[in-house]
Design an enzyme around this catalytic site. Structure first.
Site, PDB file in Angstrom:
ATOM      1  N   HIS A 367       1.805  74.846  85.625  1.00 50.03           N
ATOM      2  CA  HIS A 367       1.086  74.238  84.509  1.00 50.03           C
ATOM      3  C   HIS A 367       1.977  73.673  83.415  1.00 50.03           C
ATOM      4  O   HIS A 367       1.454  73.145  82.433  1.00 50.03           O
ATOM      5  CB  HIS A 367       0.118  75.252  83.885  1.00 50.03           C
ATOM      6  CG  HIS A 367      -1.144  75.434  84.661  1.00 50.03           C
ATOM      7  ND1 HIS A 367      -2.214  74.581  84.567  1.00 50.03           N
ATOM      8  CD2 HIS A 367      -1.495  76.368  85.573  1.00 50.03           C
ATOM      9  CE1 HIS A 367      -3.184  74.977  85.373  1.00 50.03           C
ATOM     10  NE2 HIS A 367      -2.770  76.066  85.998  1.00 50.03           N
ATOM     11  N   LYS A 558      -6.611  72.460  69.473  1.00 50.48           N
ATOM     12  CA  LYS A 558      -5.891  72.999  70.630  1.00 50.48           C
ATOM     13  C   LYS A 558      -5.005  74.140  70.157  1.00 50.48           C
ATOM     14  O   LYS A 558      -4.840  74.348  68.952  1.00 50.48           O
ATOM     15  CB  LYS A 558      -5.061  71.931  71.339  1.00 50.48           C
ATOM     16  CG  LYS A 558      -4.147  71.137  70.421  1.00 50.48           C
ATOM     17  CD  LYS A 558      -3.493  69.983  71.175  1.00 50.48           C
ATOM     18  CE  LYS A 558      -4.462  68.839  71.386  1.00 50.48           C
ATOM     19  NZ  LYS A 558      -4.605  68.421  72.772  1.00 50.48           N
ATOM     20  N   ARG A 559      -4.457  74.880  71.088  1.00 43.68           N
ATOM     21  CA  ARG A 559      -3.530  75.952  70.750  1.00 43.68           C
ATOM     22  C   ARG A 559      -2.406  75.404  69.874  1.00 43.68           C
ATOM     23  O   ARG A 559      -1.874  74.334  70.130  1.00 43.68           O
ATOM     24  CB  ARG A 559      -2.978  76.535  72.058  1.00 43.68           C
ATOM     25  CG  ARG A 559      -1.955  77.622  71.924  1.00 43.68           C
ATOM     26  CD  ARG A 559      -1.662  78.236  73.285  1.00 43.68           C
ATOM     27  NE  ARG A 559      -1.226  77.235  74.255  1.00 43.68           N
ATOM     28  CZ  ARG A 559       0.053  76.907  74.445  1.00 43.68           C
ATOM     29  NH1 ARG A 559       1.001  77.474  73.727  1.00 43.68           N
ATOM     30  NH2 ARG A 559       0.384  76.008  75.360  1.00 43.68           N
ATOM     31  N   LYS A 564       2.785  70.221  70.664  1.00 44.52           N
ATOM     32  CA  LYS A 564       1.477  69.556  70.570  1.00 44.52           C
ATOM     33  C   LYS A 564       1.360  68.723  69.291  1.00 44.52           C
ATOM     34  O   LYS A 564       0.456  67.918  69.144  1.00 44.52           O
ATOM     35  CB  LYS A 564       0.353  70.596  70.662  1.00 44.52           C
ATOM     36  CG  LYS A 564       0.284  71.265  72.035  1.00 44.52           C
ATOM     37  CD  LYS A 564      -0.802  72.333  72.089  1.00 44.52           C
ATOM     38  CE  LYS A 564      -0.835  73.054  73.422  1.00 44.52           C
ATOM     39  NZ  LYS A 564      -1.367  72.228  74.527  1.00 44.52           N
ATOM     40  N   THR A 668      -6.844  69.258  79.065  1.00 45.42           N
ATOM     41  CA  THR A 668      -8.224  68.986  79.473  1.00 45.42           C
ATOM     42  C   THR A 668      -9.083  68.652  78.264  1.00 45.42           C
ATOM     43  O   THR A 668     -10.144  68.064  78.413  1.00 45.42           O
ATOM     44  CB  THR A 668      -8.835  70.176  80.225  1.00 45.42           C
ATOM     45  OG1 THR A 668      -8.710  71.360  79.429  1.00 45.42           O
ATOM     46  CG2 THR A 668      -8.147  70.382  81.562  1.00 45.42           C
ATOM     47  N   LYS A 672     -12.419  66.083  77.840  1.00 42.24           N
ATOM     48  CA  LYS A 672     -13.698  66.466  77.228  1.00 42.24           C
ATOM     49  C   LYS A 672     -14.078  65.494  76.122  1.00 42.24           C
ATOM     50  O   LYS A 672     -15.244  65.085  76.011  1.00 42.24           O
ATOM     51  CB  LYS A 672     -13.605  67.895  76.685  1.00 42.24           C
ATOM     52  CG  LYS A 672     -13.432  68.950  77.755  1.00 42.24           C
ATOM     53  CD  LYS A 672     -12.929  70.262  77.172  1.00 42.24           C
ATOM     54  CE  LYS A 672     -12.428  71.186  78.271  1.00 42.24           C
ATOM     55  NZ  LYS A 672     -11.641  72.307  77.750  1.00 42.24           N
TER      56      LYS A 672
END
Length: 831
Positions: A367, A558-559, A564, A668, A672
């Site tokens: 991942h 998100k985390r 990120k 993901t 969405k």
């Protein structure tokens, strides 16, 4: 083989409104011992949920009986996380009972929306890894695949996030404090799991050397089963979660001497293993507990899989013909030496035969290329907790390196690079390498990610086994993420193109012909506005921020992690604040914008927690500035979770997918948002690349360096100050950080962030800033043109049919697992 017992299971519960009403009232009275006067809101949720479970159980039993009698090959999905969210609405939709239940509750004087809001999110996951696993379970059941999931029944979730004075504060997520109606306790399915102890080699009765692992600490793994229904199918699969129990409740000898604490000590220590999701592993005890969790889960699961196999089969050589095990990242990789241990030590197979069975059984999904996800464990810790497994790992590694040496006789250094055991510094077990060597398939989760694995981090393994590597781009289930989360949009789509899209998402392409239809655009916009109004209520209740539904809703959830780049979004907000302050008339910046951020930082991740503090400080400045807050507002929504995402994602106009290129495996959330009509602003990272390919350049805002350019920039000696000096706006933004503008009461609070950006900037925020600002201005311009934005939104939905988890799972089933669907209704007819 036909199932002769199915005939006594054909009388299903009455699914009429009256039948469901009767079930709800009976459960309230006879199961919960409550009446209309004493029942709480949670009681009403429980009685409704138990009524749904009754209807699931009928199909569930028939499904498992059919799999058993037909002796089908089964898929077992091993994952340390399953981020299920709430289950009531999803089960009602998949069973086709949503409208019936809503009306039944109305006739009982109740509201389904109110009832379902009493359900808490299951605390079984953290981020995208666990949510992907949940989507996959839904798709496997919907596609009638004989499958099940294995994981841990965490008593406490990761944590409940609160924001106090701008800072993240973690409190326990005691999600099992009240009864969980979806799980069935299975005390008859329990297995012993050993830690520590001694390994001995002795000859058996035939004179052959037999290895025995004995002594140490034994813990009981007890099963809890959750039904997983498919959409519009009779199939109901199983998620089996393990809870740790002590082998004895208390030590009677200590108890009789009056030492009550010592009497219960073993029970407390044993049950700590499944107490909480992923403890903070910044200290040795936390690292040990996490390793124990991983082995506990895989040991119980492998024992259970072998038990089920033996119920219908006798020859272990046929194990791979009946069993496919998929490892969801490196965390379950210990399943490989565990299966080898049982096959060799307990079943008496020769090593080579056991290894052939093992490698044909396992598939491994990688991942990420980030070091912290390419898990490594100290050899010393492994030898202490799992001495027999270390022996097996050493032998696996020895045999593998002998093969490597034969193939590359002149490249001695390659042996060290490909060894399962890392020898630099403290010796460590590379779990990703173990997973690769012990599996017949290794897949990435997006085209870019899979290419980077082949070309960089796993390049030598790809050279060695090119046919073992493949790509399976992630997907999401449209049942939860559109039909459940966004019923208004789902109804509009179904009214326009029919309901077939919910099981064949490619049919969304039929929406393209309506993209320029003014009346359809109007209805599309009304759906989005309704979602924004619902979100406005939530934001007000959660954060006391007034959200204007007519503003652009710009979201990054998100985390929390530096790659990120929530910090880049924060820098944009500062820049927009300056633009509005410097140009109060609004020329060029007149589009009102609401920026919403959410996500949890790991308890030990100091920098990520400081970024949360900065975001909240920026929000405080912006929202309290009367010159600005009519055109810019900021909200950090605490405790981001599945149920919050289901409210937030449908309301978003702009989806922030801005990770440093080459760092995100897939994502993901991007899928969405796009499937709910949000337009993406992002880098060419992860699945953004494939979204860009699907929706087209006119319907997405791509900016910044690509993965190759990031590498070249770093290799050439990246100097972030060069980019700061060249950009007047960026210079001004950085200056505000340097001068403590957002922390006047605590000078120097954000100095670590400033120092990182100007001196190192590991994730290239400075290099991408100007391109990001340009993309944001293009988004402003597009949003100002209502018809153009509506068209972009419609085409994002119409062209993202690829990103269904059904498509992903079909590819796994055909290319990796070699498992065929078995639809229960057809099985019953044939019998």
């Amino acid at each position: 083989m036909a199932n002769p017992k199915l005939n006594w299971q054909i009388h299903y519960k009455d699914n009429s409104i009256e039948g469901l009403k009767l079930s709800i009232m009976n459960n309230l009275e006879y199961r919960l011992a409550k009446d209309q006067y004493t029942a709480t809101g949670y009681d009403r949720f429980l009685s409704t949920a138990y009524s749904v479970v009754e209807r699931l159980v009928e199909r569930w039993i028939d499904t498992q009986q059919t799999y058993h009698y037909d002796n089908v090959k089964r898929i077992y999905y091993l994952s340390m996380e399953f981020l299920l969210g709430r289950s009531l609405e999803n089960c009602l939709i998949n069973l086709g009972l949503y409208d019936i239940c809503r009306q039944a509750l109305e006739e009982l004087g109740l509201d389904l929306e109110t009832v379902r809001n009493y359900e808490v999110d299951a605390g079984l996951g953290n981020g995208g890894l666990g949510r992907l696993a949940a989507c996959f379970l839904d798709s496997m059941a919907t596609l009638c695949l004989p499958a099940g999931g294995y994981g841990i029944r965490y008593e406490y979730g990761l944590f409940h996030q609160r924001v106090v004075h701008g800072s993240q504060v973690e409190t326990p997520d005691n999600w099992l404090a009240r009864p969980n109606p979806w799980e069935i306790e299975r005390p008859e399915y329990n297995f012993k799991v050993r830690f520590g102890g001694t390994v001995e080699k002795k000859p058996d009765a035939f004179g052959r050397e037999k290895t025995t692992w004995w002594g140490g600490e034994e813990i009981i793994a007890m099963a809890y089963d959750t039904p997983v229904p498919g959409y519009k199918t009779e199939n109901v699969n199983t998620l089996r979660l393990w809870s740790s129990k002590a082998t004895e409740e208390f030590n009677l000898e200590y108890f009789n001497t009056g030492d009550y604490m010592a009497a219960c000590a073993n029970k407390v220590v044993s049950e700590n293993i499944t107490k909480v999701l992923y403890p903070n592993d910044n200290f040795f005890e936390g690292m040990e507990l996490r390793l124990k969790q991983e082995y506990f889960m895989v040991s119980a699961s492998i024992q259970d899989i072998l038990r089920r196999f033996k119920a219908d089969n006798t020859d272990l050589r046929h194990f791979p013909e009946k069993v496919a095990i998929q490892l969801n990242d490196t965390h379950p990789a210990l399943a490989i030496p565990e299966l080898m241990r049982i096959l060799v030590d307990e079943e008496g197979l020769e090593w080579d035969n056991a290894w052939a069975i093992t490698t044909k059984t396992f598939g491994y999904t990688n991942h990420t290329v980030l070091p912290e996800a390419l898990e490594e464990w100290p050899v010393s810790l492994m030898e202490m907790l799992l001495p027999r497994h270390m022996q097996i790992i050493y032998l696996i590694n020895h045999n593998f390196l002998e093969d490597v040496a034969r193939r590359y006789p002149k490249d001695k250094e390659r042996l060290g690079r490909m060894s399962i055991i890392a020898e630099d510094g403290e010796r460590r077990v590379r779990m990703a390498y173990l997973a690769i060597i012990g599996s017949h398939s290794v897949n990435g989760v997006a085209e870019l990610h899979s290419r980077l694995l082949r070309e960089t981090v796993l390049k030598e393994f790809y050279e060695y086994w090119p046919n073992k590597f493949n790509n399976k781009t992630n997907g999401v289930t449209p049942r939860r993420w559109v039909k459940s989360a966004n019923p208004g949009l789902a109804d509009l789509i179904t009214e326009t193109i029919g309901e077939g899209w919910l099981k064949d998402l490619d049919k969304l392409r039929d929406l393209e012909k309506f993209a320029d239809d003014a009346e359809f655009q109007k209805r599309w916009g009304k759906v989005k506005l309704d979602c924004k109004q619902r979100l406005a209520e939530l934001v007000w209740n959660e954060d006391w921020i007034e959200l204007h539904p007519d503003s652009m809703i710009d979201v990054q959830v998100k985390r929390m992690h530096e790659y990120k780049r929530q910090l880049l979004f924060a820098l944009f907000i500062i820049a927009r604040y300056l633009e509005v302050k410097n140009n109060p008339s609004g020329n060029g910046n007149g589009i009102p914008r609401t920026c919403i951020i959410g996500g949890k930082a790991a308890p030990g991740y100091t920098r990520a927690k400081l970024i949360i503090r900065l975001i909240n400080s920026i929000a405080s400045v912006v929202n309290n500035d009367a010159m600005v807050n009519a055109r810019l507002r900021v909200s950090f929504l605490p405790n981001y979770r599945v149920s919050l995402a289901e409210r937030l994602i449908p309301a978003a106009d702009l989806s922030e997918q801005i990770s440093t290129a080459g760092k995100e495996a897939s994502g993901t959330g991007n899928m969405k948002f796009a499937l709910n009509g949000a337009v993406t602003i992002g880098t060419l990272d992860g699945a953004n690349v494939e979204i860009f390919e699907e929706v087209g350049n006119d319907n997405i805002f791509i900016f910044g360096l690509n993965a190759e350019e990031v590498v070249q920039l770093k290799q050439g000696g990246y100097n972030p100050r060069k980019y700061i000096d060249a950009s007047p706006l960026l210079n001004e933004v950085i200056r505000l950080l340097e001068t403590d503008f957002f922390c006047k009461g605590e000078p120097g609070l954000f100095r670590p962030i400033y120092d990182e950006l100007v001196n190192a900037d590991q994730y290239c925020l400075m290099a991408d800033f100007d391109a990001y600002m340009e993309a944001q201005h293009l988004a402003d311009k597009a949003y100002a043109d209502t018809a153009r934005w509506a068209r972009m939104s419609i085409l994002n939905v119409a062209r993202c049919g690829k990103f269904s988890s059904d498509r992903t799972i079909k590819q796994y089933a055909e290319d990796i697992w070699n498992v065929k669907p078995l639809c229960l209704a057809k099985a019953q007819k044939s019998s």
